[in-house]
Design a protein around this motif. Structure first.
Motif, PDB file in Angstrom:
ATOM      1  N   VAL A 174      14.688   5.893  12.541  1.00 22.16           N
ATOM      2  CA  VAL A 174      13.694   6.942  12.789  1.00 22.16           C
ATOM      3  C   VAL A 174      13.083   6.834  14.197  1.00 22.16           C
ATOM      4  O   VAL A 174      13.239   7.729  15.012  1.00 22.16           O
ATOM      5  CB  VAL A 174      12.581   6.982  11.723  1.00 22.16           C
ATOM      6  N   ASN A 175      12.397   5.753  14.449  1.00 22.59           N
ATOM      7  CA  ASN A 175      11.779   5.593  15.762  1.00 22.59           C
ATOM      8  C   ASN A 175      12.838   5.315  16.825  1.00 22.59           C
ATOM      9  O   ASN A 175      13.943   4.878  16.517  1.00 22.59           O
ATOM     10  CB  ASN A 175      10.777   4.428  15.744  1.00 22.59           C
TER      11      ASN A 175
ATOM     12  N   PHE B  38       8.548  -7.081   5.797  1.00 20.48           N
ATOM     13  CA  PHE B  38       9.197  -6.527   6.990  1.00 20.48           C
ATOM     14  C   PHE B  38       8.148  -6.140   8.028  1.00 20.48           C
ATOM     15  O   PHE B  38       6.984  -5.909   7.699  1.00 20.48           O
ATOM     16  CB  PHE B  38       9.993  -5.281   6.611  1.00 20.48           C
TER      17      PHE B  38
ATOM     18  N   PHE C  35      10.154  11.822  10.766  1.00 23.85           N
ATOM     19  CA  PHE C  35       8.966  11.465  10.002  1.00 23.85           C
ATOM     20  C   PHE C  35       7.966  12.628  10.001  1.00 23.85           C
ATOM     21  O   PHE C  35       8.118  13.588  10.736  1.00 23.85           O
ATOM     22  CB  PHE C  35       8.347  10.194  10.588  1.00 23.85           C
TER      23      PHE C  35
ATOM     24  N   SER D 247      13.379   1.317  -1.231  1.00 26.55           N
ATOM     25  CA  SER D 247      12.121   1.562  -1.932  1.00 26.55           C
ATOM     26  C   SER D 247      11.842   3.051  -2.034  1.00 26.55           C
ATOM     27  O   SER D 247      12.435   3.862  -1.323  1.00 26.55           O
ATOM     28  CB  SER D 247      10.975   0.888  -1.159  1.00 26.55           C
TER      29      SER D 247
ATOM     30  N   GLN E 163       0.873  -7.651   5.922  1.00 28.14           N
ATOM     31  CA  GLN E 163       1.495  -8.823   5.294  1.00 28.14           C
ATOM     32  C   GLN E 163       0.504  -9.985   5.226  1.00 28.14           C
ATOM     33  O   GLN E 163       0.475 -10.728   4.245  1.00 28.14           O
ATOM     34  CB  GLN E 163       2.739  -9.291   6.060  1.00 28.14           C
TER      35      GLN E 163
ATOM     36  N   ARG F 264      -1.648  -9.002   2.338  1.00 26.12           N
ATOM     37  CA  ARG F 264      -0.964  -8.884   1.046  1.00 26.12           C
ATOM     38  C   ARG F 264      -0.422 -10.232   0.592  1.00 26.12           C
ATOM     39  O   ARG F 264      -0.463 -10.558  -0.586  1.00 26.12           O
ATOM     40  CB  ARG F 264       0.191  -7.873   1.188  1.00 26.12           C
TER      41      ARG F 264
ATOM     42  N   ASN G 190      14.001   4.580   7.018  1.00 28.17           N
ATOM     43  CA  ASN G 190      13.935   5.442   5.844  1.00 28.17           C
ATOM     44  C   ASN G 190      15.274   6.139   5.658  1.00 28.17           C
ATOM     45  O   ASN G 190      16.153   6.032   6.508  1.00 28.17           O
ATOM     46  CB  ASN G 190      12.850   6.507   6.031  1.00 28.17           C
TER      47      ASN G 190
ATOM     48  N   VAL H 192       0.841  -1.203   0.000  1.00 29.35           N
ATOM     49  CA  VAL H 192       0.000   0.000   0.000  1.00 29.35           C
ATOM     50  C   VAL H 192       0.878   1.257   0.000  1.00 29.35           C
ATOM     51  O   VAL H 192       0.507   2.289  -0.553  1.00 29.35           O
ATOM     52  CB  VAL H 192      -1.016  -0.049   1.163  1.00 29.35           C
TER      53      VAL H 192
ATOM     54  N   SER I 160       0.668  -2.540  12.474  1.00 29.37           N
ATOM     55  CA  SER I 160       0.228  -2.385  11.086  1.00 29.37           C
ATOM     56  C   SER I 160       0.947  -3.309  10.092  1.00 29.37           C
ATOM     57  O   SER I 160       0.326  -3.811   9.151  1.00 29.37           O
ATOM     58  CB  SER I 160       0.439  -0.925  10.681  1.00 29.37           C
TER      59      SER I 160
ATOM     60  N   PHE J 263      -1.592   8.248  10.038  1.00 26.27           N
ATOM     61  CA  PHE J 263      -0.871   7.685   8.902  1.00 26.27           C
ATOM     62  C   PHE J 263      -1.758   7.417   7.684  1.00 26.27           C
ATOM     63  O   PHE J 263      -1.414   7.824   6.569  1.00 26.27           O
ATOM     64  CB  PHE J 263      -0.116   6.422   9.323  1.00 26.27           C
TER      65      PHE J 263
END
Ligand code: HEM
Ligand SMILES: *[C@@H]1O[C@H](CO)[C@@H](O)[C@H](O)[C@H]1NC(C)=O
Ligand SMILES: *[C@@H]1O[C@H](CO)[C@@H](O)[C@H](O)[C@H]1NC(C)=O
Ligand SMILES: CC(=O)N[C@H]1CO[C@H](CO)[C@@H](O)[C@@H]1O
Length: 511
Positions: free
Chosen positions: A228-229, A345, A164, A125, A373, A376, A159, A84, A368, A172
């Motif tokens: 990031v986190n 992931f 973020f 990505s 996953q 998907r 990232n 997504v 999430s 989000f």
């Protein structure tokens, strides 16, 4: 018998012992099971792979032509839903090696001592656009690393920017909708995200990366990565540290300016995938050094920002980068579908010695990813070769679609007096006491403007100029209202007065 038929019979006889002469226990591993002739998926030889089976020479086609039906049915299902977000990506394999002793910070086994190596798979990505979109667009880049440790997989899903857009995962889905194409026309339009973020000044810091030169990395090799986190390291004594992860490319950071990006992207939608693949194929292995910043949680209230707020960086003069190890990507994927499309992931996948923090963005990510996953790829996505742990594992979470694990035990429940006792492996997790009322609130120390202002002021004038002109282009979108433009000017003024004034001047706005 015509020569073609005779040839087929000879083939079948030659291969009979090879196919049927082994007992099922001795089945060959898939890589050695390749057949010299065509078969159906169930392994039966195909006598003609060239023509549909028809009534007479011209048809109609017979429904009983199983090989044809199977071939079409498989083809009809060749795609799984694209991610997504982060739909467009490239992956590669290699290893991570510890170079510095950090065993005083964590008992994670794969970090236990310098020299320890762990196999990894990495997926880089873009974020917003579709699976086949160009890799030259202004967009954050994903930097996701799966460490196959001997205590389970550790997914560091980061990232290329250290912060973020938002700090609460509740935002989000709306954020992603605002960035994606217009739902009516499927056209990418800036006014939608500028409208959305006009309500979210916490995004300013991230925009000082996205609208900076680093907003279009030259390729995947020349970019940094960040966890990031805020995560937590726990050592053997149970002592806890907050951690931020940083990856630094040894070949340096490089970006594309707009005209370069347009030139490359106009003729090549896959330049970054190609660059990664070709570099590895040529033996020019990309390498990143891993650093951490550490913070004692006892000090978390001492700063003018909330250290668990994903829109903030930790100043490096107070929290210096400490080297941990390096990662080398020395092997291309064998199969894009198996090792990229089906690669999955999840930031919830950590190992003993590493834990989450109360960072609200991380907490929502913990739910999430595994959820997406299962949708998907399917309920048993962790059994796929790219996702499965390379260490031993056991539990009773099985069955469901595509459970291809071999199991022959009669007890699939716990506890049982018939099941061998499996030791519970006790290890510390953060033991701080959690207490509070139910609340739905914004964090206290928002401090949305200081770090973006500092970052802007750290740039040379030409870099500031490019940043400003990108904002002028974005804010000139005819769909934007006077109100939305004014809000953005007010935000940038609060970050840096001269920046806000300059944007206002060029947009002919009074402030
Ligand atoms: C609450 C906030 C977030 C949510 C709910 C979220 C959700 C998702 C989802 C659903 C996917 C698609 C996964 C898939 O289908 O394989 C994804 C991918 C990804 N996200 Fe996030 N995300 C969030 C924030 C972030 C942040 C802060 C980062 C960076 C630190 C990040 C980095 C990534 C990366 C790198 C991928 C691609 C993984 C891959 O290569 O397969 N996301 N995210
Ligand atoms: C396979 O099909 C092609 C046309 O698609 C034909 O020219 C050829 O003779 C066929 N071969 C056999 C072995 O049937
Ligand atoms: C790593 O450091 C710890 C002390 O923090 C020490 O006990 C240990 O021997 C060191 N290990 C190596 C391999 O140097
Ligand atoms: C087993 C079989 O039918 N093989 C055929 C597959 O198709 C090629 C090309 O038409 C033929 O040359 C093979 O004989």
């Amino acid at each position: 018998m015509d020569p073609y038929k005779r040839c087929c019979w000879v083939l079948v006889f030659l291969c009979f012992p090879y196919l049927y002469g082994t007992t099922s226990e001795q089945l060959l591993p898939s890589s050695d099971r390749d057949s010299p002739f065509w078969t159906t998926n169930s392994g039966a030889p195909v006598s003609n792979n060239n023509s549909s089976m028809t009534v007479g020479t011209r048809g109609p086609i017979l429904l009983e032509h199983y090989h044809l039906l199977e071939k079409l049915a498989n083809f009809d299902r060749e795609r799984i839903p694209e991610r997504v977000v982060h739909a467009r990506g490239a992956s590669a394999k290699g290893y991570f090696e510890v170079t510095h002793n950090i065993s005083h910070l964590t008992f994670a086994n794969f970090l236990r001592a310098p020299g320890v190596q762990t196999p990894v798979i990495v997926r880089f990505s873009t974020v917003v656009n579709e699976r086949g979109s160009p890799e030259t667009l202004r967009d954050p880049r994903g930097f996701a690393v799966k460490f196959y440790t001997n205590e389970g997989n550790f997914d560091l899903v980061g990232n290329n920017f250290p912060v973020f857009f938002i700090r609460d995962g509740m935002k989000f889905p709306d954020m992603v909708h605002a960035f994606k194409p217009n739902p009516k026309s499927h056209i990418q339009e800036n006014w939608r995200f500028l409208d959305f973020f006009s309500y979210h000044p916490e995004s300013l810091h991230m925009f000082t990366f996205l609208f900076d030169d680093v907003g279009i990395p030259q390729d995947y090799r020349h970019m940094e990565g960040f966890g990031v986190n805020t995560f937590t390291f726990i050592n053997k004594a149970g002592k806890v540290h907050y951690i931020k992860f940083h990856w630094k490319p040894t070949c340096g950071v490089r970006s594309l300016l707009e005209d370069e990006a347009i030139k490359i992207g106009g003729s090549d939608h896959s330049h970054a995938t190609r660059d990664l693949y070709d570099s590895i194929a040529a033996g020019n292995y990309p390498e990143w050094k891993l650093f951490i910043q550490t913070m004692n949680p006892d000090h978390e209230d001492k700063f003018d920002f909330d250290p668990l707020d994903a829109t903030k960086t930790w100043p490096e003069d107070i929290f210096p980068l400490q080297p941990v190890g390096h990662m080398v990507l020395n092997k291309n994927v064998d199969n894009f579908f198996g090792e990229n499309e089906q690669l999955a992931f999840c930031p919830a996948i950590v190992v003993p010695g590493i834990y989450y923090s109360d960072d609200k963005l991380l907490q929502t990510r913990v739910f999430s990813y595994a959820d997406t996953q299962r949708y998907r790829i399917g309920a048993n996505y962790l059994q796929l070769p790219a996702n499965a742990p390379k260490c031993i594992y056991h539990n009773n979470h099985h069955d469901g679609a595509m459970n291809f694990m071999h199991r022959d035990e009669e007890v699939n429940y716990f506890p049982s007096r018939f099941d061998p006792v499996r030791e519970a492996w006790k290890y510390p997790i953060p033991s701080n006491v959690l207490m509070g009322k139910r609340e739905q609130r914004v964090i206290q120390k928002e401090n949305n403007f200081k770090q973006p202002g500092e970052r802007y002021r750290s740039w040379a004038p030409d870099r500031q100029e490019r940043f400003i002109s990108r904002w002028i282009v974005a804010l000139s979108d005819p769909r934007l209202t006077h109100e939305i433009r004014s809000i953005w000017i007010s935000y940038w003024s609060q970050a840096d007065k001269s920046l806000g004034q300059e944007i206002a001047k060029r947009l002919n706005m009074n402030i």
